[in-house]
Design a protein around this motif. Sequence first.
Motif, PDB file in Angstrom:
ATOM      1  N   CYS A 140      -4.485   7.533  -2.921  1.00 26.44           N
ATOM      2  CA  CYS A 140      -4.738   7.172  -4.316  1.00 26.44           C
ATOM      3  C   CYS A 140      -4.798   5.659  -4.503  1.00 26.44           C
ATOM      4  N   PHE A 199      -2.615   3.512  -4.255  1.00 24.10           N
ATOM      5  CA  PHE A 199      -1.456   2.913  -4.910  1.00 24.10           C
ATOM      6  C   PHE A 199      -0.759   1.965  -3.941  1.00 24.10           C
ATOM      7  N   CYS A 228      -0.861   3.503  -0.193  1.00 23.61           N
ATOM      8  CA  CYS A 228      -1.228   4.899  -0.099  1.00 23.61           C
ATOM      9  C   CYS A 228      -2.755   4.990  -0.058  1.00 23.61           C
ATOM     10  N   CYS A 270       1.378   9.770  -5.950  1.00 24.61           N
ATOM     11  CA  CYS A 270       0.768  11.077  -5.681  1.00 24.61           C
ATOM     12  C   CYS A 270       1.605  11.927  -4.734  1.00 24.61           C
ATOM     13  N   CYS A 292       4.271   8.411  -1.141  1.00 29.64           N
ATOM     14  CA  CYS A 292       3.702   7.667  -2.264  1.00 29.64           C
ATOM     15  C   CYS A 292       4.383   8.071  -3.571  1.00 29.64           C
TER      16      CYS A 292
HETATM   17 ZN   LIG Z   1      -0.732   8.018  -3.417  1.00 33.28          ZN
END
Ligand SMILES: [Zn+2]
Length: 118
Positions: free
Chosen positions: A28, A30, A25, A11, A8
């Motif tokens: 988080c 994302f 991800c 993070c 990711c």
């Molecule tokens: Zn992430």
Amino acid sequence: MPHNTPACPQCTLENTYPDGDHFICPDCSFEWPQQEGSEDAQADEASKVVRDANGNPLADGDAAILIKDLKVKGASSVLKKGSKVKGIRLVDGPDGHNVDCKTDLGSLLLKSEFLKKA
Ligand SMILES: [Zn+2]
């Protein structure tokens, strides 16, 4: 199948998975687009290589030599075969003029096919 999902970018954890044309991800939440066609992009890059009369690739800052006399628009004189041009800059100019360089007659746009890498 090899695990080729990238970590990711937000993070840096690696529990990511592909979903359609995105990666996701779960840590988080994302999401980011998969980089598809990066090889195509490289091919594009390669096809844009500017080559001299001998097929050698030219690069910004190279010096080159004219392989023929060139009439210069707006100038009364001719750029002589054998003239050296320095500090060339590769450009996407009109009519296939792809090399910007400093010559005895000033800064000019030339075609790489009339140049030979010095
Ligand atoms: Zn992430």
